[in-house]
Scaffold this active site. Sequence first.
Site, PDB file in Angstrom:
ATOM      1  N   ARG A   1      60.692  42.320  29.843  1.00  0.00           N
ATOM      2  CA  ARG A   1      61.991  41.906  30.431  1.00  0.00           C
ATOM      3  C   ARG A   1      62.387  40.510  29.985  1.00  0.00           C
ATOM      4  O   ARG A   1      63.544  40.208  29.788  1.00  0.00           O
ATOM      5  CB  ARG A   1      61.875  41.914  31.964  1.00  0.00           C
TER       6      ARG A   1
ATOM      7  N   LEU B   1      45.169  37.872  33.371  1.00  0.00           N
ATOM      8  CA  LEU B   1      43.731  37.698  33.646  1.00  0.00           C
ATOM      9  C   LEU B   1      43.298  38.409  34.921  1.00  0.00           C
ATOM     10  O   LEU B   1      42.096  38.446  35.219  1.00  0.00           O
ATOM     11  CB  LEU B   1      43.394  36.198  33.779  1.00  0.00           C
TER      12      LEU B   1
ATOM     13  N   TYR C   1      35.302  49.086  35.265  1.00  0.00           N
ATOM     14  CA  TYR C   1      35.730  47.848  34.584  1.00  0.00           C
ATOM     15  C   TYR C   1      35.935  48.101  33.097  1.00  0.00           C
ATOM     16  O   TYR C   1      36.998  47.811  32.542  1.00  0.00           O
ATOM     17  CB  TYR C   1      34.654  46.789  34.823  1.00  0.00           C
TER      18      TYR C   1
ATOM     19  N   ASP D   1      50.010  40.823  44.583  1.00  0.00           N
ATOM     20  CA  ASP D   1      49.126  41.843  44.026  1.00  0.00           C
ATOM     21  C   ASP D   1      49.863  42.448  42.846  1.00  0.00           C
ATOM     22  O   ASP D   1      50.911  43.086  43.026  1.00  0.00           O
ATOM     23  CB  ASP D   1      48.832  42.898  45.106  1.00  0.00           C
ATOM     24  N   VAL D   2      49.339  42.266  41.646  1.00  0.00           N
ATOM     25  CA  VAL D   2      50.099  42.682  40.459  1.00  0.00           C
ATOM     26  C   VAL D   2      50.054  44.198  40.228  1.00  0.00           C
ATOM     27  O   VAL D   2      50.669  44.676  39.277  1.00  0.00           O
ATOM     28  CB  VAL D   2      49.654  41.909  39.193  1.00  0.00           C
TER      29      VAL D   2
ATOM     30  N   THR E   1      31.184  33.918  29.992  1.00  0.00           N
ATOM     31  CA  THR E   1      31.606  32.511  30.069  1.00  0.00           C
ATOM     32  C   THR E   1      31.116  31.921  31.391  1.00  0.00           C
ATOM     33  O   THR E   1      31.032  32.624  32.399  1.00  0.00           O
ATOM     34  CB  THR E   1      33.144  32.441  29.952  1.00  0.00           C
TER      35      THR E   1
END
Length: 326
Positions: free
Chosen positions: A106, A73, A145, A56-57, A175
């Site tokens: 980094r 993304l 969003y 999970d970023v 898309t």
Amino acid sequence: MHVVVTGGSGFLGAHLCEALLRRGDTVWCLDNFSTSSPENIAHLCGHPGFRPVRADVTAPFDVPAPVHVVAHLASPASPPDYDRLPLETLAVGSRGTENALRLALRHGARFLLASTSEVYGDPVIHPQPEEYWGNVNPIGPRSVYDEAKRYAEALSSAYRRSRALNVGIVRIFNTYGPRMRPYDGRVVSTFIRQALEGSPLTIYGDGSQTRSFCYVEDLIRGITAMADSGCDGPVNLGNPREHTVRELADLVLQATGSRSRIEYRPLPVDDPTHRQPVITRAREQLGWSPVVSIEEGLERTVAWFADQARQADRSGYRVRPALMEV
Ligand code: NAD
Ligand code: UDP
């Protein structure tokens, strides 16, 4: 090159990972599978250059290798998804973007932000050039969003200015193509699934709103061109051919040969009335323009959806009835 793709298991992410592997890059695919399934990248897992990671970023992360490009993304992208995951969408657009920017910093990598035509909101300028600042409702249901992406653009631009990070921003317009989820709620996947099932095509509103649909292969070519360039952006990536939703329904009926009827449903709140990219910048700075017509793109997408449905039938899985739609 070593490339980190956040959201690499999603619709666009899986295509991007595939394209990068094809040209010999090593790909770190980070995903928490909140709007995708690991099955979407199963076909890549035997590839020697592919490194799938569950992550999970929104929490800080690193990869134990050199990194040359971070393509960010990760984010729910379909309106029903970000409606269902509002706080998660804001978190990945803000904290997730900052963690991805720090990773790039980094490693001295180039950072590529997958932004969106939604930063233009319900545009009062038509078609939309990158210079247009947009018309977004900051508190409406789509704001989780739209504003997360606008913040992500601001944050990325601040890292460029204050930390000299090599940042590129693309604004992606609608898309479509293979690997869309049949129940993701987006219009192309929904119409194709409904047409193949023989159930009614659900048009929201009177169908006069417009979108400009880009085939996924074209879009991915634009993303890789942007990753390889030193271009700051923002750069619009999309197909400038504009269609009403009603026209799209007709095109899908033609492409599938379906006799499904049309059913009209209420228009969602703040649904943009029109959307069409100006792509002069992409043409001039990246030498990019889309080449796949909507007829050709729909034909390929329908073939893929039909094949998926046949495989699901053979394995005993039945396409869920329309009642179960999100
Ligand atoms: P998608 O929902 O198919 O893929 C998004 C991926 O991000 C999923 O695999 C999801 O599990 C992952 N993800 C979400 N939150 C995460 C987190 N916190 N940590 C790790 N992974 C996380 O959507 P998509 O259509 O592939 O869109 C990809 C990106 O492109 C998004 O950023 C979206 O905003 C942008 N975009 C897409 C379109 C389009 O038409 N597809 C248009 C404009 C912008
Ligand atoms: N839409 C529709 N029927 C559906 C799903 C979507 O008419 O079953 C409409 C939707 O209201 C919008 C357009 O199609 O006007 C594109 O919707 P999508 O969710 O694909 O993309 P976005 O709204 O994010 O551009």
